[in-house]
Structure formats: C-alpha cells, structure tokens
Design a protein around this motif. Structure first.
Motif, short mmCIF file in Angstrom:
data_model
loop_
_atom_site.label_atom_id
_atom_site.label_comp_id
_atom_site.label_asym_id
_atom_site.label_seq_id
_atom_site.Cartn_x
_atom_site.Cartn_y
_atom_site.Cartn_z
N ALA A 44 120.84 39.01 -82.52
CA ALA A 44 120.82 39.22 -81.08
C ALA A 44 122.15 39.74 -80.52
O ALA A 44 122.18 40.28 -79.42
CB ALA A 44 120.44 37.93 -80.36
N LEU A 45 123.23 39.54 -81.25
CA LEU A 45 124.54 39.92 -80.72
C LEU A 45 125.12 41.16 -81.39
O LEU A 45 126.30 41.48 -81.20
CB LEU A 45 125.52 38.75 -80.86
CG LEU A 45 125.09 37.44 -80.18
CD1 LEU A 45 126.18 36.38 -80.31
CD2 LEU A 45 124.74 37.67 -78.72
N GLY A 46 124.33 41.82 -82.22
CA GLY A 46 124.77 43.11 -82.75
C GLY A 46 125.48 43.07 -84.08
O GLY A 46 126.62 43.55 -84.20
N ARG A 47 124.83 42.47 -85.09
CA ARG A 47 125.34 42.50 -86.47
C ARG A 47 126.78 41.98 -86.55
O ARG A 47 127.69 42.66 -87.05
CB ARG A 47 125.21 43.90 -87.04
CG ARG A 47 123.77 44.38 -87.16
CD ARG A 47 123.65 45.80 -87.63
NE ARG A 47 124.03 45.94 -89.02
CZ ARG A 47 124.05 47.10 -89.68
NH1 ARG A 47 123.71 48.21 -89.05
NH2 ARG A 47 124.41 47.14 -90.94
N VAL A 48 126.97 40.77 -86.07
CA VAL A 48 128.24 40.09 -86.18
C VAL A 48 127.94 38.63 -86.49
O VAL A 48 126.90 38.11 -86.08
CB VAL A 48 129.07 40.22 -84.87
CG1 VAL A 48 128.37 39.53 -83.71
CG2 VAL A 48 130.47 39.69 -85.06
N PHE A 49 128.81 37.97 -87.22
CA PHE A 49 128.64 36.55 -87.52
C PHE A 49 129.64 35.74 -86.69
O PHE A 49 130.74 36.21 -86.39
CB PHE A 49 128.88 36.27 -89.00
CG PHE A 49 127.77 36.73 -89.91
CD1 PHE A 49 126.51 36.15 -89.85
CD2 PHE A 49 127.99 37.74 -90.84
CE1 PHE A 49 125.49 36.56 -90.68
CE2 PHE A 49 126.98 38.17 -91.68
CZ PHE A 49 125.72 37.57 -91.60
N VAL A 50 129.26 34.52 -86.37
CA VAL A 50 130.20 33.61 -85.69
C VAL A 50 130.57 32.43 -86.58
O VAL A 50 131.47 31.66 -86.25
CB VAL A 50 129.62 33.09 -84.36
CG1 VAL A 50 129.48 34.23 -83.36
CG2 VAL A 50 128.29 32.39 -84.58
N ALA A 51 129.89 32.27 -87.72
CA ALA A 51 130.21 31.19 -88.65
C ALA A 51 130.67 31.72 -90.00
O ALA A 51 131.52 31.12 -90.65
CB ALA A 51 129.00 30.28 -88.85
N ASN A 52 130.14 32.84 -90.43
CA ASN A 52 130.45 33.42 -91.74
C ASN A 52 131.55 34.46 -91.60
O ASN A 52 131.29 35.64 -91.40
CB ASN A 52 129.18 34.05 -92.32
CG ASN A 52 129.41 34.67 -93.68
OD1 ASN A 52 130.49 34.58 -94.25
ND2 ASN A 52 128.40 35.32 -94.21
N MET A 53 132.80 34.01 -91.72
CA MET A 53 133.92 34.93 -91.51
C MET A 53 134.09 35.91 -92.66
O MET A 53 134.66 36.99 -92.48
CB MET A 53 135.21 34.14 -91.29
CG MET A 53 135.24 33.40 -89.96
SD MET A 53 135.05 34.48 -88.52
CE MET A 53 133.39 34.05 -87.97
N THR A 54 133.61 35.56 -93.84
CA THR A 54 133.64 36.53 -94.95
C THR A 54 132.85 37.77 -94.57
O THR A 54 133.30 38.91 -94.78
CB THR A 54 133.06 35.90 -96.23
OG1 THR A 54 133.79 34.74 -96.57
CG2 THR A 54 133.13 36.90 -97.39
N GLY A 55 131.67 37.54 -94.00
CA GLY A 55 130.84 38.66 -93.56
C GLY A 55 131.54 39.49 -92.51
O GLY A 55 131.47 40.73 -92.52
N ASN A 56 132.24 38.84 -91.58
CA ASN A 56 132.93 39.59 -90.52
C ASN A 56 134.06 40.44 -91.06
O ASN A 56 134.29 41.55 -90.58
CB ASN A 56 133.47 38.62 -89.47
CG ASN A 56 132.43 38.24 -88.44
OD1 ASN A 56 131.42 38.91 -88.30
ND2 ASN A 56 132.67 37.16 -87.73
N VAL A 57 134.80 39.92 -92.03
CA VAL A 57 135.88 40.70 -92.62
C VAL A 57 135.33 41.96 -93.27
O VAL A 57 135.87 43.07 -93.11
CB VAL A 57 136.67 39.86 -93.64
CG1 VAL A 57 137.66 40.73 -94.41
CG2 VAL A 57 137.41 38.72 -92.94
N VAL A 58 134.22 41.80 -93.98
CA VAL A 58 133.58 42.95 -94.63
C VAL A 58 133.04 43.91 -93.57
O VAL A 58 133.23 45.14 -93.67
CB VAL A 58 132.45 42.47 -95.56
CG1 VAL A 58 131.68 43.66 -96.11
CG2 VAL A 58 133.02 41.65 -96.71
N PHE A 59 132.37 43.37 -92.54
CA PHE A 59 131.83 44.22 -91.48
C PHE A 59 132.95 44.99 -90.77
O PHE A 59 132.77 46.14 -90.38
CB PHE A 59 131.08 43.38 -90.45
CG PHE A 59 129.73 42.89 -90.93
CD1 PHE A 59 129.13 43.43 -92.07
CD2 PHE A 59 129.05 41.91 -90.23
CE1 PHE A 59 127.90 42.98 -92.50
CE2 PHE A 59 127.81 41.46 -90.65
CZ PHE A 59 127.23 42.00 -91.79
N LEU A 60 134.09 44.33 -90.57
CA LEU A 60 135.21 44.99 -89.91
C LEU A 60 135.67 46.20 -90.73
O LEU A 60 135.93 47.27 -90.19
CB LEU A 60 136.36 44.01 -89.72
CG LEU A 60 137.64 44.58 -89.08
CD1 LEU A 60 137.35 45.15 -87.70
CD2 LEU A 60 138.71 43.50 -88.99
N GLY A 61 135.76 46.02 -92.04
CA GLY A 61 136.12 47.14 -92.90
C GLY A 61 135.11 48.27 -92.80
O GLY A 61 135.49 49.45 -92.69
#
Length: 245
Positions: A44-61
């Motif tokens: 709902a918030l556009g392919r971002v995680f709020v608990a899984n920071m590993t995923g966010n680091v990868v998504f940021l890259g």
C-alpha cells in the motif's frame, strides 16, 4: 515429527520455570504483527518496507540505479524512521533493563499509540495513500518497528527476533540432522516462520478485500493485547521478568 510438535507446544506453553515464561508466545504475536505491517508497507505504501531494513537497503540501491517503481526517498525515510525507533527502543531497554515484563508492556503500549496514529492518518486520507499521508504512515510504522526490533533484541528470546527470519531459516538448515547437528528449538523456529507468513498473508488478504484501516486497526488491537497480557503476567517475583545475565 513428534519432536517438532513437542518443541512447538513448549513454545506456546513454556515450562513453569522456563527462563522466558510467557515471552515466546507474546513474541510470536509481535512476529504476526510484523507480517501484517510489512504487507501494508510494501503493498500500500509503494514497495518499501518498514520492518525489513535489508530489503530497503537493496531497494535503495535499485532505485538509485533507476529501477522503475521504487522510491529512493521512501527507502531513506523508512530507514531513518526505523533508526529513530531503534534508538527509542534502546533507551526503553536501558530504563527498564531490570524488568523484562515492564519493558515489553511499555514498549508495546507506545507501539500501539504509533500504529493508532496511522489509523487516524489513513481515515483522514479517505483510503488514498499519497503524498503526506504515505510518508506519515512510513514514519510512524518505521518508528514502531524499529522500537520493536530493539526491544526484542534486549528481551533475548532465541529465534524470536519478530522482524528478521534470515538467521532463523539458516538455523533450521544448518542446525539440522542432515547438517550434522542436533537441532535445538526447531519448533520455535518453524513457528516463527509460519507466523510471519500468516501475518503477511492475512495482511495482504485484508488489504485487498477489506481495506487499509482494518489491517492497521487489527495491528493496534494485537499490540494492545500484548501490552495488557505482559502487564498482567509481570508479577515482581516472576523469574522470567529478570534480565538475562
């Protein structure tokens, strides 16, 4: 199979003198909440995680490389919010270090208030999660999950981090009979994985068929229930409330 069922039963109904007392089932509830909230954040918030920071680091890259459908800003806001929540959780952990029951009670109460704030924001947005509403939800949920992660770390219940399953899955394989090791806490690890899965599945189904507010409201109710239960079971003389040495 019998050992697996026994381990699972001990996770849900720990022995009377177990050093963690009622913490394992309460941590499983927090794991379920993580699944619900990450379903909200990703879907709902556009392919971002709020608990899984590993995923966010990868998504940021990926986002910085120009991958479509990803927002570098959303990833950064989520990670900063998570760090702020972890800092808050660290301060709570220090303040209530002498009583694990009070630590869980107070922390989940604050989490419930934060997630309740997202319910208010979602209602104000009339179901439209864009702009300010989107980032309000990311910030509040990120703080809540960062706090949960820090508190779970201090509570120290093995294999129940509530937000991360990579090491849990690794332990299932590496500490198994085929791996040459007599597997400890197999049931707890399996339950942790299944609970996260159930939360994500329930969150996605509710999000698609009932709406964002209901999913967030359910998370609030579970957090309030966890806080109240921890408080009621936190007798000053209870062994499980004592800090780990």
């Amino acid at each position: 199979m019998r050992k697996l069922l026994t381990d699972a039963a001990l996770t849900l109904v720990p022995p009377r003198r177990d050093r963690h007392g009622p913490l394992p089932p309460l941590m499983l509830v927090l794991t379920l909440i993580t699944g619900l909230i990450d379903a909200v954040s990703y879907l709902a918030l556009g392919r971002v995680f709020v608990a899984n920071m590993t995923g966010n680091v990868v998504f940021l890259g990926f986002a910085l490389a120009g991958a479509p459908g990803l927002s570098a800003l959303a990833c950064i806001v989520s990670m900063v919010s998570f760090l702020l929540g972890a800092l808050t959780g660290g301060r709570f952990s220090t303040r209530f270090a002498a009583h694990r029951g009070q630590l869980l009670t107070r922390a989940t109460a604050v989490q419930a208030a934060l997630v309740a704030g997202t319910v208010i924001a979602a209602v104000a947005g009339h179901g439209e999660v864009t702009g300010l509403i989107r980032y309000t939800l990311i910030v509040l949920l990120g703080i809540a999950m960062g706090m949960q992660n820090a508190v779970a770390r201090r509570l120290g219940v093995p294999d129940l981090t509530t937000t991360v399953l990579t090491l849990t899955l690794t332990g299932l394989a590496a500490d198994s009979s085929p791996g040459g090791v007599s597997a400890p806490r197999t049931g707890r690890r399996v339950l942790s994985v299944l609970t996260m899965f159930a939360g994500a599945l329930a969150g996605a189904l509710l999000l698609y068929h009932a709406g964002l507010v209901l999913v967030l409201g359910l998370a609030v109710l579970l957090l309030v229930g966890t806080s109240v239960t921890a408080h009621r079971l936190s007798a000053p003389s209870a062994d499980w409330t004592r800090p780990l040495t």
